[in-house]
Design an enzyme around this catalytic site. Structure first.
Site, PDB file in Angstrom:
ATOM      1  N   GLY A 192      73.044  92.646  22.848  1.00 58.04           N
ATOM      2  CA  GLY A 192      72.592  93.603  21.844  1.00 58.04           C
ATOM      3  C   GLY A 192      71.390  93.128  21.054  1.00 58.04           C
ATOM      4  N   GLU A 193      71.402  91.842  20.685  1.00 55.61           N
ATOM      5  CA  GLU A 193      70.310  91.282  19.885  1.00 55.61           C
ATOM      6  C   GLU A 193      69.049  91.029  20.704  1.00 55.61           C
ATOM      7  OE1 GLU A 193      71.691  87.705  17.986  1.00 55.61           O
ATOM      8  OE2 GLU A 193      73.566  88.658  17.377  1.00 55.61           O
ATOM      9  N   GLU A 204      78.892  85.291  12.515  1.00 54.75           N
ATOM     10  CA  GLU A 204      80.322  85.192  12.237  1.00 54.75           C
ATOM     11  C   GLU A 204      80.640  83.966  11.381  1.00 54.75           C
ATOM     12  OE1 GLU A 204      82.520  86.814  16.116  1.00 54.75           O
ATOM     13  OE2 GLU A 204      80.681  85.711  16.575  1.00 54.75           O
ATOM     14  N   HIS A 254      86.533  90.942  17.755  1.00 54.24           N
ATOM     15  CA  HIS A 254      85.169  90.842  17.213  1.00 54.24           C
ATOM     16  C   HIS A 254      85.067  91.389  15.789  1.00 54.24           C
ATOM     17  CE1 HIS A 254      83.681  91.137  21.660  1.00 54.24           C
ATOM     18  NE2 HIS A 254      83.825  89.864  21.316  1.00 54.24           N
ATOM     19  N   ARG A 278      88.091  80.614  12.693  1.00 53.28           N
ATOM     20  CA  ARG A 278      88.171  81.918  13.354  1.00 53.28           C
ATOM     21  C   ARG A 278      89.433  81.946  14.228  1.00 53.28           C
ATOM     22  NH1 ARG A 278      86.018  83.615  19.117  1.00 53.28           N
ATOM     23  NH2 ARG A 278      86.304  85.857  18.998  1.00 53.28           N
ATOM     24  N   LYS A 294      82.980  75.526  18.467  1.00 49.66           N
ATOM     25  CA  LYS A 294      81.694  75.801  17.842  1.00 49.66           C
ATOM     26  C   LYS A 294      81.845  75.617  16.342  1.00 49.66           C
ATOM     27  CE  LYS A 294      79.944  80.057  17.935  1.00 49.66           C
ATOM     28  NZ  LYS A 294      79.237  81.282  18.375  1.00 49.66           N
ATOM     29  N   ARG A 317      85.062  91.266  32.599  1.00 52.71           N
ATOM     30  CA  ARG A 317      86.234  92.094  32.318  1.00 52.71           C
ATOM     31  C   ARG A 317      85.990  93.543  32.733  1.00 52.71           C
ATOM     32  NH1 ARG A 317      86.312  89.890  26.304  1.00 52.71           N
ATOM     33  NH2 ARG A 317      87.185  87.814  26.622  1.00 52.71           N
ATOM     34  N   ARG A 323      71.043  89.024  32.011  1.00 54.34           N
ATOM     35  CA  ARG A 323      69.687  88.614  32.387  1.00 54.34           C
ATOM     36  C   ARG A 323      69.532  88.522  33.898  1.00 54.34           C
ATOM     37  NH1 ARG A 323      69.908  83.614  28.272  1.00 54.34           N
ATOM     38  NH2 ARG A 323      71.974  83.657  29.238  1.00 54.34           N
ATOM     39  N   ASN A 376      84.974  77.710  15.139  1.00 49.13           N
ATOM     40  CA  ASN A 376      85.323  78.735  16.118  1.00 49.13           C
ATOM     41  C   ASN A 376      85.797  78.022  17.377  1.00 49.13           C
ATOM     42  OD1 ASN A 376      85.432  80.806  17.988  1.00 49.13           O
ATOM     43  ND2 ASN A 376      83.481  81.707  17.407  1.00 49.13           N
ATOM     44  N   HIS A 421      78.769  95.411  19.472  1.00 54.77           N
ATOM     45  CA  HIS A 421      78.749  93.964  19.722  1.00 54.77           C
ATOM     46  C   HIS A 421      78.711  93.773  21.233  1.00 54.77           C
ATOM     47  CE1 HIS A 421      80.043  89.705  18.783  1.00 54.77           C
ATOM     48  NE2 HIS A 421      80.310  89.790  20.074  1.00 54.77           N
ATOM     49  N   GLY A 429      81.535  89.255  26.247  1.00 60.77           N
ATOM     50  CA  GLY A 429      82.588  90.138  25.775  1.00 60.77           C
ATOM     51  C   GLY A 429      81.912  91.188  24.928  1.00 60.77           C
TER      52      GLY A 429
END
Length: 393
Positions: free
Chosen positions: A329-330, A379, A175, A86, A11, A236, A281, A4, A203, A207
């Protein structure tokens, strides 16, 4: 190997297939900047980190291959039999993953006008891999491919139709690899066939995007022509009136559109509203201490998610499951709870005890009309599966 590549990062995960065992994973950060970082995790919680100047993506790939063998992760990097890359933008050209050859690499580079920060870097990394491992199966896995199933009523803007015909001006989304993975995984967790479900996948990271997945295919998504549209994100704007862009440019004396687009992409969102940070956070911490703008940024973030969920329930004429994934989200128990608590009219609810997790879980009460799930995205695994599929095709 799943790769990625970002504008200044790389990554990667080395995965043993078909067992789907992660052998090593790592990240190269600050490519082209001072104090670049190469970090890799492998074996029994072993870690290696290197800080040096990494000027190009080609050099990052070179370091990766060197350390795979030097650290004993593989005896020879030719043990790698497949690589999946990706790619952010596939336009209308790539409706599914594609085997990589010189023509595909050039097409990915040419599609850089749709994703100038990502596609050129991704094409460069493909070339670097192809030079070192020319005989292996290499696949390009496109973020946009999952969304090519959207009907025209959802992907077209209300612009003169000739702009679509001439310039391919339309919604592409992003995504897609993540949305595809978590939708299928949610169906498995529910013990049902994804083809029988209406799922909304959220997601939520720096982003963020939301997708309506009907019968296993994407029918609408919040990101647009570029990843700038849709939800309020870390830096954004998300959706905005185009006339306001022209108004602000006039007031600030900005004549270069690129400068304004940079503001919309990098200085807006949670950061722009709060003045504190782009990281949720930090926003939550500041809001808890009484920072009103941080609280407002938080409220707007939740509000936009709720609005899109409502839209997509209408688009699909119902919903069976809502899925949370990605960094916020997680991991944000609070955000998940607040989002769902504000839309209980649709038959969804949250179980406080079940929601107290950062792992894969069904977080709605037993017997709820709408199943709410937390599904960490993967992913890289989805990319590896695509490579395996194309190897066998």
């Amino acid at each position: 190997m799943a790769i990625n590549a970002g504008s200044s990062s790389l990554k990667f995960q080395l995965i043993e297939m078909p067992q789907e065992t992660v052998v090593a994973k790592g990240l190269v950060e600050r490519i082209g900047l001072d104090n670049s970082i190469f970090a890799i995790e492998y074996g029994d919680d072993q870690k290696f980190e290197l800080v040096e100047e990494i000027a190009t993506h080609d050099r990052a790939v070179e370091l990766l291959f060197e350390h795979l063998t030097e650290l004993g992760i593989v005896k020879d990097y030719h043990e790698i039999t497949g690589a999946g890359h990706r790619v952010v933008a596939g336009g209308e050209l790539f409706k599914e993953s594609a085997l990589i050859n010189d023509e595909v690499i050039q097409q990915v580079a040419d599609l850089g006008e749709f994703a100038p920060l990502h596609n050129p870097a991704e094409a460069a990394v493909m070339r670097a891999f192809k030079e070192r491992l020319p005989e292996i199966t290499m696949a390009a896995v496109f973020d946009t491919s999952f969304h090519t199933t959207m009907p025209a009523v959802n992907y077209l803007y209300s612009l003169p139709y000739e702009y679509y015909e001439k310039f391919k001006a339309r919604k592409y989304g992003a995504h897609g690899t993540s949305h595809h993975y978590v939708a299928r995984r949610a169906a498995e967790m529910m013990g049902k066939d994804v083809k029988d479900l209406k799922i909304i996948t959220c997601h939520l990271g720096n982003g963020a995007s939301i997708t309506a997945v009907d019968g296993g295919i994407s029918v609408d998504t919040s990101m647009g022509f570029t990843p700038l549209a849709g939800l309020t994100m870390g830096t954004r704007t998300g959706d905005i009136d185009a006339s306001l862009v022209a108004f602000v440019m006039q007031k600030l004396g900005i004549s270069d559109v690129a400068e304004m687009v940079n503001i919309l992409n990098k200085k807006s969102g949670l950061l722009g509203i709060s003045g504190v940070s782009s990281d949720m956070r930090d926003i939550l911490s500041a809001a808890a201490e009484g920072n009103e703008r941080a609280q407002l940024a938080h409220d707007i973030f939740v509000n936009r998610i709720q609005k899109y969920i409502g839209q997509y329930i209408a688009v699909m004429n119902g919903v069976d499951a809502i899925v949370f994934t990605a960094g916020i989200g997680e991991n944000s128990i609070q955000i998940r709870e607040e989002v769902i608590k504000g839309i209980t009219v649709f038959g969804c609810d949250i179980d406080t005890e079940r929601n107290n997790t950062r792992k894969e879980a069904i977080i709605s009460p037993e017997g709820a009309k709408v199943t709410v799930l937390n599904v960490p995205t993967n992913e890289e695994m989805e990319i590896a599966r695509e490579v395996e599929r194309l190897k066998q095709a």
